[in-house]
Design a protein around this motif. Structure first.
Motif, PDB file in Angstrom:
ATOM      1  N   LEU A   1      74.502 -62.771  52.805  1.00 35.32           N
ATOM      2  CA  LEU A   1      74.926 -64.132  52.472  1.00 35.32           C
ATOM      3  C   LEU A   1      73.986 -65.173  53.052  1.00 35.32           C
ATOM      4  O   LEU A   1      73.436 -64.990  54.143  1.00 35.32           O
ATOM      5  CB  LEU A   1      76.325 -64.397  53.036  1.00 35.32           C
ATOM      6  CG  LEU A   1      77.486 -63.648  52.387  1.00 35.32           C
ATOM      7  CD1 LEU A   1      78.730 -63.764  53.247  1.00 35.32           C
ATOM      8  CD2 LEU A   1      77.743 -64.197  50.991  1.00 35.32           C
ATOM      9  N   ARG A   2      73.813 -66.244  52.299  1.00 39.31           N
ATOM     10  CA  ARG A   2      73.056 -67.404  52.759  1.00 39.31           C
ATOM     11  C   ARG A   2      73.847 -68.654  52.433  1.00 39.31           C
ATOM     12  O   ARG A   2      74.536 -68.706  51.408  1.00 39.31           O
ATOM     13  CB  ARG A   2      71.680 -67.449  52.110  1.00 39.31           C
ATOM     14  CG  ARG A   2      71.685 -67.550  50.595  1.00 39.31           C
ATOM     15  CD  ARG A   2      71.525 -66.258  49.842  1.00 39.31           C
ATOM     16  NE  ARG A   2      70.352 -65.506  50.240  1.00 39.31           N
ATOM     17  CZ  ARG A   2      69.102 -65.863  49.924  1.00 39.31           C
ATOM     18  NH1 ARG A   2      68.872 -66.912  49.181  1.00 39.31           N
ATOM     19  NH2 ARG A   2      68.089 -65.135  50.328  1.00 39.31           N
ATOM     20  N   ALA A   3      73.748 -69.639  53.322  1.00 41.77           N
ATOM     21  CA  ALA A   3      74.436 -70.909  53.104  1.00 41.77           C
ATOM     22  C   ALA A   3      73.394 -71.965  52.770  1.00 41.77           C
ATOM     23  O   ALA A   3      72.331 -72.023  53.398  1.00 41.77           O
ATOM     24  CB  ALA A   3      75.205 -71.304  54.358  1.00 41.77           C
TER      25      ALA A   3
ATOM     26  N   ILE B   1      66.158 -71.775  41.701  1.00 47.74           N
ATOM     27  CA  ILE B   1      67.504 -71.244  41.445  1.00 47.74           C
ATOM     28  C   ILE B   1      68.504 -71.670  42.523  1.00 47.74           C
ATOM     29  O   ILE B   1      69.695 -71.843  42.249  1.00 47.74           O
ATOM     30  CB  ILE B   1      67.454 -69.698  41.302  1.00 47.74           C
ATOM     31  CG1 ILE B   1      68.784 -69.140  40.774  1.00 47.74           C
ATOM     32  CG2 ILE B   1      67.087 -69.038  42.608  1.00 47.74           C
ATOM     33  CD1 ILE B   1      69.079 -69.493  39.351  1.00 47.74           C
ATOM     34  N   TYR B   2      68.040 -71.877  43.761  1.00 48.12           N
ATOM     35  CA  TYR B   2      68.973 -72.292  44.826  1.00 48.12           C
ATOM     36  C   TYR B   2      69.624 -73.635  44.471  1.00 48.12           C
ATOM     37  O   TYR B   2      70.814 -73.844  44.699  1.00 48.12           O
ATOM     38  CB  TYR B   2      68.262 -72.449  46.169  1.00 48.12           C
ATOM     39  CG  TYR B   2      67.535 -71.237  46.692  1.00 48.12           C
ATOM     40  CD1 TYR B   2      67.817 -69.956  46.252  1.00 48.12           C
ATOM     41  CD2 TYR B   2      66.564 -71.387  47.680  1.00 48.12           C
ATOM     42  CE1 TYR B   2      67.149 -68.858  46.759  1.00 48.12           C
ATOM     43  CE2 TYR B   2      65.898 -70.290  48.206  1.00 48.12           C
ATOM     44  CZ  TYR B   2      66.179 -69.032  47.739  1.00 48.12           C
ATOM     45  OH  TYR B   2      65.508 -67.961  48.261  1.00 48.12           O
ATOM     46  N   ASN B   3      68.805 -74.551  43.932  1.00 50.39           N
ATOM     47  CA  ASN B   3      69.348 -75.853  43.563  1.00 50.39           C
ATOM     48  C   ASN B   3      70.207 -75.772  42.300  1.00 50.39           C
ATOM     49  O   ASN B   3      71.209 -76.472  42.178  1.00 50.39           O
ATOM     50  CB  ASN B   3      68.218 -76.868  43.369  1.00 50.39           C
ATOM     51  CG  ASN B   3      67.648 -77.344  44.698  1.00 50.39           C
ATOM     52  OD1 ASN B   3      68.323 -77.253  45.728  1.00 50.39           O
ATOM     53  ND2 ASN B   3      66.418 -77.834  44.684  1.00 50.39           N
TER      54      ASN B   3
ATOM     55  N   HIS C   1      70.091 -71.906  55.147  1.00 49.17           N
ATOM     56  CA  HIS C   1      70.196 -71.874  56.614  1.00 49.17           C
ATOM     57  C   HIS C   1      69.105 -71.052  57.285  1.00 49.17           C
ATOM     58  O   HIS C   1      68.621 -71.389  58.354  1.00 49.17           O
ATOM     59  CB  HIS C   1      71.575 -71.327  57.025  1.00 49.17           C
ATOM     60  CG  HIS C   1      71.658 -69.825  56.981  1.00 49.17           C
ATOM     61  ND1 HIS C   1      71.914 -69.117  55.829  1.00 49.17           N
ATOM     62  CD2 HIS C   1      71.450 -68.888  57.944  1.00 49.17           C
ATOM     63  CE1 HIS C   1      71.888 -67.821  56.093  1.00 49.17           C
ATOM     64  NE2 HIS C   1      71.608 -67.653  57.353  1.00 49.17           N
ATOM     65  N   TYR C   2      68.683 -69.952  56.610  1.00 49.73           N
ATOM     66  CA  TYR C   2      67.814 -68.999  57.317  1.00 49.73           C
ATOM     67  C   TYR C   2      66.412 -69.542  57.528  1.00 49.73           C
ATOM     68  O   TYR C   2      65.713 -69.101  58.446  1.00 49.73           O
ATOM     69  CB  TYR C   2      67.770 -67.651  56.580  1.00 49.73           C
ATOM     70  CG  TYR C   2      67.454 -67.740  55.118  1.00 49.73           C
ATOM     71  CD1 TYR C   2      66.142 -67.802  54.663  1.00 49.73           C
ATOM     72  CD2 TYR C   2      68.479 -67.769  54.177  1.00 49.73           C
ATOM     73  CE1 TYR C   2      65.859 -67.895  53.320  1.00 49.73           C
ATOM     74  CE2 TYR C   2      68.206 -67.860  52.821  1.00 49.73           C
ATOM     75  CZ  TYR C   2      66.897 -67.928  52.390  1.00 49.73           C
ATOM     76  OH  TYR C   2      66.618 -68.020  51.059  1.00 49.73           O
ATOM     77  N   TYR C   3      65.987 -70.509  56.694  1.00 46.86           N
ATOM     78  CA  TYR C   3      64.655 -71.072  56.916  1.00 46.86           C
ATOM     79  C   TYR C   3      64.611 -71.805  58.248  1.00 46.86           C
ATOM     80  O   TYR C   3      63.630 -71.718  58.995  1.00 46.86           O
ATOM     81  CB  TYR C   3      64.274 -72.020  55.762  1.00 46.86           C
ATOM     82  CG  TYR C   3      64.054 -71.291  54.455  1.00 46.86           C
ATOM     83  CD1 TYR C   3      62.927 -70.501  54.268  1.00 46.86           C
ATOM     84  CD2 TYR C   3      64.984 -71.368  53.433  1.00 46.86           C
ATOM     85  CE1 TYR C   3      62.724 -69.821  53.076  1.00 46.86           C
ATOM     86  CE2 TYR C   3      64.788 -70.689  52.240  1.00 46.86           C
ATOM     87  CZ  TYR C   3      63.664 -69.919  52.065  1.00 46.86           C
ATOM     88  OH  TYR C   3      63.473 -69.240  50.898  1.00 46.86           O
ATOM     89  N   TRP C   4      65.691 -72.514  58.553  1.00 41.71           N
ATOM     90  CA  TRP C   4      65.765 -73.228  59.837  1.00 41.71           C
ATOM     91  C   TRP C   4      65.864 -72.225  60.987  1.00 41.71           C
ATOM     92  O   TRP C   4      65.195 -72.377  62.016  1.00 41.71           O
ATOM     93  CB  TRP C   4      66.966 -74.179  59.841  1.00 41.71           C
ATOM     94  CG  TRP C   4      67.022 -75.064  61.048  1.00 41.71           C
ATOM     95  CD1 TRP C   4      66.442 -76.288  61.187  1.00 41.71           C
ATOM     96  CD2 TRP C   4      67.671 -74.783  62.288  1.00 41.71           C
ATOM     97  NE1 TRP C   4      66.696 -76.787  62.438  1.00 41.71           N
ATOM     98  CE2 TRP C   4      67.453 -75.886  63.136  1.00 41.71           C
ATOM     99  CE3 TRP C   4      68.423 -73.704  62.766  1.00 41.71           C
ATOM    100  CZ2 TRP C   4      67.949 -75.938  64.446  1.00 41.71           C
ATOM    101  CZ3 TRP C   4      68.923 -73.749  64.054  1.00 41.71           C
ATOM    102  CH2 TRP C   4      68.681 -74.865  64.875  1.00 41.71           C
TER     103      TRP C   4
HETATM  104 FE   FE2 Z   1      64.716 -67.968  50.214  1.00 38.28          FE
END
Ligand code: FE2
Length: 348
Positions: free
Chosen positions: A133-135, A173-175, A229-232
């Protein structure tokens, strides 16, 4: 652990001396596979370690083809019935939907998957399942913005944030999935107004990936960035001091869409013409085991989708947040509308 090498022996017996005892309950028991072909849009060393661990545990070797999701989709489509792909791995339910919509998937047919993964993180027909999961959240400049001011994603549309927003292209796709959730929650008209307000609040034309938006906040180009979130977390836990400093100049907030924070998945689909569906099933089930989950998120810093898995470094310090309860399978149908709204808003 049962190893598939044993079933190879029984295959030899079948070939030489007629019906031998087939492995029970496996649809492709007559042609057991010693190989699983994985087409993955991920590029992490930790995934290599994961494939090795699966190989060591099952005796099934993993062959990997890596490319971005769009390239993989075109490859599988072009290969047609002769495609060697068994498992398709990519980020975002919207991207997994594209494979299904193109007729390139089939049901995984795994009771283990259905028992392990909440229904809202799986395709309703069982063609794909979430694995991690990613937020989609907000990195902000705590000198300029307070967390209370951005408690909801809707607040980012406020004119007080004129010239303060950094975000990547709308074709990402995230947006598209994020706006898809706003469409489903608040309706098309409200989603259109949100996209227009966001576009008019932008500090610059969309450019770069999510990490570039966080860097822009740290550099003072904008005070709010929409990012996964994971980029941060990767910046905050980086071995590079410069990257840790970027994270230190920013903070992470978890604004809700309408009731919960937009979450999405990295997921796996069963390829339509998988030569080795049983091996594919075992592979996907392995990714949902405690060991598989821990390795899957160790480098990406996603959240495990299975409860009880030890969190990777950096996630344990994040605040608790309420996840949206949206069924991610719904995000495919909203893609075209989301793109149309972005285009109309001038969100390039
Ligand atoms: Fe990504």
């Amino acid at each position: 652990m049962r190893r598939l090498i044993v079933t190879t022996a029984s295959l030899v017996l079948v070939a030489c001396s007629g019906p031998a005892e087939p492995p029970a309950g496996t649809p492709d028991a007559a042609t057991p596979a010693l190989e699983v072909n994985v087409y993955s849009a991920r590029h992490y060393d930790s995934d290599r370690a994961l494939y090795d661990a699966f190989e060591a545990e099952t005796g099934i070797s993993v062959r990997v083809r890596e490319a971005n999701a769009a390239q993989l989709l075109e490859t599988v489509r072009a290969e047609g019935e002769n495609s060697p792909a068994d498992v398709l791995i990519t980020a975002d339910a919207g991207a997994l939907w594209r494979f299904k919509e193109a007729g390139l998937t089939q049901p995984i047919a795994s009771a283990r998957v259905e028992d392990t993964v909440p229904a809202r993180y799986r395709d309703g027909d069982g063609h794909w399942t979430g694995l991690a999961l990613r937020a989609r959240v907000v990195a902000y400049d705590p000198q300029a913005v307070s967390a209370e001011d951005i408690a909801t994603l809707g607040a980012l549309a406020d004119e007080r944030f004129d010239g303060e927003i950094c975000v990547r292209s709308s074709s990402n796709i995230y947006n598209l999935s994020l706006l898809g959730e706003i469409i489903l929650r608040d309706g098309v008209d409200a989603a259109a107004r949100w996209a227009e307000s966001l576009a008019s609040n932008m500090a610059r034309d969309p450019q770069g990936g999510d990490t570039a938006q966080i860097e822009a906040v740290a550099a003072g180009l904008c005070s709010i960035a929409i990012v996964n979130h994971y980029y941060w977390v990767r910046l905050a836990t980086s071995s590079s001091q410069a990257q840790r400093e970027v994270a230190a100049k920013t903070a992470l907030a978890f604004p809700a869409v309408n009731g919960g924070v937009h979450v999405n998945v990295t997921g796996a689909a069963m390829a339509r013409h998988a030569p080795s569906p049983e091996a594919a099933r075992r592979f996907i089930e392995y990714l949902l085991s405690q060991e598989g989950q821990a390795m899957l998120v160790s480098e990406t810093r996603e959240f495990p989708i299975v409860e009880g898995v030890t969190l990777p470094a950096g996630l344990d310090t994040l605040p608790e947040f309420t996840r949206s309860d949206l069924d991610l399978g719904e995000l495919g149908e909203t893609q075209a509308t989301a793109q149309r709204l972005f285009d109309r808003a001038g969100w390039n």
